[in-house]
Design a protein around this motif. Structure first.
Motif, short mmCIF file in Angstrom:
data_model
loop_
_atom_site.label_atom_id
_atom_site.label_comp_id
_atom_site.label_asym_id
_atom_site.label_seq_id
_atom_site.Cartn_x
_atom_site.Cartn_y
_atom_site.Cartn_z
N ARG A 41 13.51 -7.99 33.29
CA ARG A 41 13.35 -9.28 33.69
C ARG A 41 12.23 -9.81 33.24
O ARG A 41 11.88 -11.00 32.87
N ALA A 42 10.98 -8.90 33.41
CA ALA A 42 9.41 -9.45 33.09
C ALA A 42 9.28 -9.88 31.78
O ALA A 42 8.52 -10.70 31.30
N HIS A 43 10.35 -9.45 30.81
CA HIS A 43 10.24 -9.68 29.54
C HIS A 43 11.23 -11.23 28.98
O HIS A 43 10.97 -11.56 27.79
N VAL A 44 11.86 -11.52 29.88
CA VAL A 44 12.58 -12.76 29.43
C VAL A 44 12.03 -13.89 29.33
O VAL A 44 12.29 -14.56 28.17
N GLY A 45 10.87 -14.13 29.82
CA GLY A 45 10.05 -15.37 29.35
C GLY A 45 9.46 -15.21 28.01
O GLY A 45 9.51 -16.28 27.24
N SER A 46 9.07 -14.30 27.71
CA SER A 46 8.70 -13.82 26.34
C SER A 46 9.59 -13.93 25.32
O SER A 46 9.53 -14.42 24.10
N LEU A 47 10.72 -13.57 25.72
CA LEU A 47 12.18 -13.62 24.54
C LEU A 47 12.30 -14.95 24.37
O LEU A 47 12.77 -15.34 23.45
N LEU A 48 12.38 -15.86 25.60
CA LEU A 48 12.68 -17.14 25.33
C LEU A 48 11.82 -17.80 24.52
O LEU A 48 12.02 -18.98 23.76
N LEU A 49 10.52 -17.60 24.45
CA LEU A 49 9.43 -17.99 23.51
C LEU A 49 9.82 -17.79 22.00
O LEU A 49 9.90 -18.51 21.24
N LEU A 50 10.29 -16.58 21.95
CA LEU A 50 10.82 -15.96 20.37
C LEU A 50 12.15 -16.79 20.03
O LEU A 50 12.16 -17.35 19.15
N TYR A 51 12.94 -17.25 21.06
CA TYR A 51 14.17 -17.96 20.82
C TYR A 51 13.63 -19.30 20.45
O TYR A 51 14.28 -19.88 19.47
N GLY A 52 12.76 -20.07 21.03
CA GLY A 52 12.24 -21.29 20.73
C GLY A 52 11.63 -21.32 19.41
O GLY A 52 11.72 -22.27 18.55
N THR A 53 10.84 -20.22 19.03
CA THR A 53 10.04 -20.21 17.75
C THR A 53 11.29 -20.14 16.74
O THR A 53 11.03 -20.98 15.74
N ALA A 54 12.29 -19.61 16.82
CA ALA A 54 13.40 -19.41 15.73
C ALA A 54 13.95 -20.89 15.84
O ALA A 54 14.47 -21.40 14.61
N GLY A 55 13.87 -21.58 16.84
CA GLY A 55 14.73 -22.88 16.91
C GLY A 55 13.90 -23.87 16.24
O GLY A 55 14.32 -24.80 15.46
N ILE A 56 12.69 -23.77 16.17
CA ILE A 56 11.80 -24.85 15.49
C ILE A 56 12.08 -24.50 13.94
O ILE A 56 11.99 -25.59 13.12
N LEU A 57 12.14 -23.28 13.65
CA LEU A 57 12.31 -23.03 12.20
C LEU A 57 13.57 -23.50 11.72
O LEU A 57 13.79 -24.14 10.85
N GLY A 58 14.79 -23.13 12.50
CA GLY A 58 15.98 -24.06 12.32
C GLY A 58 15.76 -25.38 12.28
O GLY A 58 16.50 -25.92 11.24
N ASN A 59 15.30 -26.02 13.10
CA ASN A 59 14.94 -27.53 12.94
C ASN A 59 14.42 -27.92 11.82
O ASN A 59 14.83 -29.10 11.04
N VAL A 60 13.23 -27.29 11.42
CA VAL A 60 12.63 -27.41 9.91
C VAL A 60 13.52 -27.43 9.00
O VAL A 60 13.85 -28.38 8.07
N ALA A 61 14.36 -26.30 8.80
CA ALA A 61 15.31 -26.18 7.75
C ALA A 61 16.33 -26.96 7.76
O ALA A 61 16.80 -27.59 6.40
N ALA A 62 16.75 -27.61 9.01
CA ALA A 62 17.84 -28.36 8.97
C ALA A 62 17.36 -29.68 8.45
O ALA A 62 18.02 -30.43 7.78
N GLY A 63 16.27 -30.24 8.79
CA GLY A 63 15.59 -31.40 8.28
C GLY A 63 15.51 -31.54 6.80
O GLY A 63 15.70 -32.72 6.32
N LEU A 64 15.21 -30.60 6.12
CA LEU A 64 15.12 -30.50 4.93
C LEU A 64 16.59 -30.43 4.14
O LEU A 64 16.74 -31.18 3.18
N PHE A 65 17.52 -29.75 4.78
CA PHE A 65 18.66 -29.39 4.11
C PHE A 65 19.75 -30.36 4.65
O PHE A 65 20.54 -31.04 3.80
N ALA A 66 19.62 -30.96 5.76
CA ALA A 66 20.84 -31.99 6.35
C ALA A 66 20.74 -33.31 5.58
O ALA A 66 21.70 -33.85 5.36
#
Length: 398
Positions: free
Chosen positions: A247-272
């Motif tokens: 449980r103590a690691h969940v917050g840090s993993l959500l940070l990584l989830y969001g980092t991946a989300g930013i990369l996905g948003n940038v990629a989609a902005g270029l591609f879509a």
């Protein structure tokens, strides 16, 4: 507004206004999804089950859904700059009340105000890019504005979760209030006057659905978002109970989830901008593999984390991809965007409620597979739609 203040606003670069809108969306999405990271803590503190605690996501989602089409209709000719500023001030009040709530049901009342703020803000903000920047800069402005959604995942929700874990969940809500107040001031200072070009009426909202491209965008959004929040609302127990993450690691993993989300948003902005049909089709196809595969291959911390990162990248591309589709097909951008905001937020609430009932009834694995079925339906809907419907330049109407 006086002539001198009008001159001051027109002297500001439009990109400052774009940035202020992005921060507003960042805070709104953070407020809406913060209970996901604090779910276990709030449930224990206020003595409710995890499924019941999921109502903290359901209530603002449902309220936002109805606020999105109704508030633009209710305010009529009100300048959209004024409306956006008022919505952020409402978020200030909602955040303070959330921090002070003495019972779960009072907290839900404050969450209803969060929903009103989200619906009213998003209905206007989603279609602002063509009004703030030149036509050739619209894809970039959309990437920035909807980057607020991914940034909420990478910064807002994880940092709010960590703040709640280090101090108290009430502190996380109070911090949202302070940031919302600063953002309200930035919106008032940096946005130009935004009188509605065509005031939204109830009849106008219904007319948007006569366009097949808008209907498909709305239905695809509903299926994707219901599936997403049926599953993702309970990502904390999923990571702990299925993948064996502490449980103590969940917050840090959500940070990584969001980092991946930013990369996905940038990629989609270029591609879509060039391939909106393909961008939208890829989203449910990949989510089927990721979410459906979690109970099968995400049973160790390493594989669970890997799937979580792919999940974040894919869902980070949703908003900008679907908004690009909508701008290509909608006859009235503001009306269509209000309709989309209704569906998006209603689906968040519906998905969280649906997932909560499933989690309490059939367990986490069954909930993930139910979400996967919705992603399959979404992919089939896009496949059945001709790509030629998107063969026009983005609209600036509305």
């Amino acid at each position: 507004m006086t002539e001198s203040s009008a001159d001051m606003n027109t002297a500001v670069s439009p990109w400052w206004g774009v940035a202020a809108v992005m921060v507003g969306i960042f805070l709104l999405v953070t407020a809406e999804q913060l209970p996901i990271g604090l779910l276990s803590q709030v449930a224990e503190a206020l003595d409710v089950t995890p499924g019941t605690a999921g109502l903290m996501v359901t209530v603002p989602g449902v309220i936002a859904a109805f606020s999105a089409p109704l508030l633009p209709v209710a305010v009529g000719e009100l300048d959209r700059r004024v409306m956006l500023t008022l919505m952020m001030l409402l978020m200030v009040a909602a955040s303070v009340l959330s921090a002070l709530a003495g019972s779960f049901w009072l907290l839900l009342g404050a969450r209803a105000l969060v929903g009103m703020s989200i619906g009213g803000f998003w209905a206007i903000a989603g279609g602002l890019a063509p009004r703030l920047v030149a036509a050739d800069k619209v894809p970039r402005a959309m990437t920035v504005i909807f980057g607020g959604i991914a940034a909420a995942s990478v910064l807002g929700v994880p940092l709010g979760t960590l703040l709640g874990e280090w101090t108290h969940w009430r502190v996380a809500f109070a911090a949202l209030g302070g940031l919302s107040l600063a953002t309200a001031a930035a919106l008032w200072r940096w946005l130009p006057d935004l009188p509605p070009r065509e005031p939204v009426r109830l009849a106008t909202l219904g007319e948007q659905l006569a366009t097949r491209g808008v209907r498909v965008a709305v239905m695809t959004t509903g299926l994707l978002v219901i599936g997403q929040f049926a599953a993702y609302t309970f990502i904390s127990p999923v990571l702990q109970q299925i993948s064996g993450v502490e449980r103590a690691h969940v917050g840090s993993l959500l940070l990584l989830y969001g980092t991946a989300g930013i990369l996905g948003n940038v990629a989609a902005g270029l591609f879509a901008g060039r391939h909106p049909y393909t961008a939208v089709l890829l989203i449910p196809c990949v989510l089927v593999a990721v979410v459906g595969g979690f109970p099968l291959v995400g049973t160790m911390p390493a594989t669970g984390i890997a799937l979580l990162l792919v999940w974040g990248a894919v869902f980070g591309s949703v908003a900008v991809s679907l908004q690009t589709w909508l701008l290509r097909t909608a006859p009235n951008t503001e009306a269509a965007n209000a309709l989309m905001a209704f569906v998006f937020n209603f689906s968040i609430g519906t998905g969280a409620l649906f997932g909560g009932r499933l989690v309490d009834g059939v367990g986490l694995a069954g909930t993930l597979w139910a979400a996967t079925a919705l992603f399959v339906a979404s992919a089939l809907l896009v496949i059945s739609t001709p790509s030629r419907l998107l063969d026009k330049a983005p609209s600036a109407a509305g």
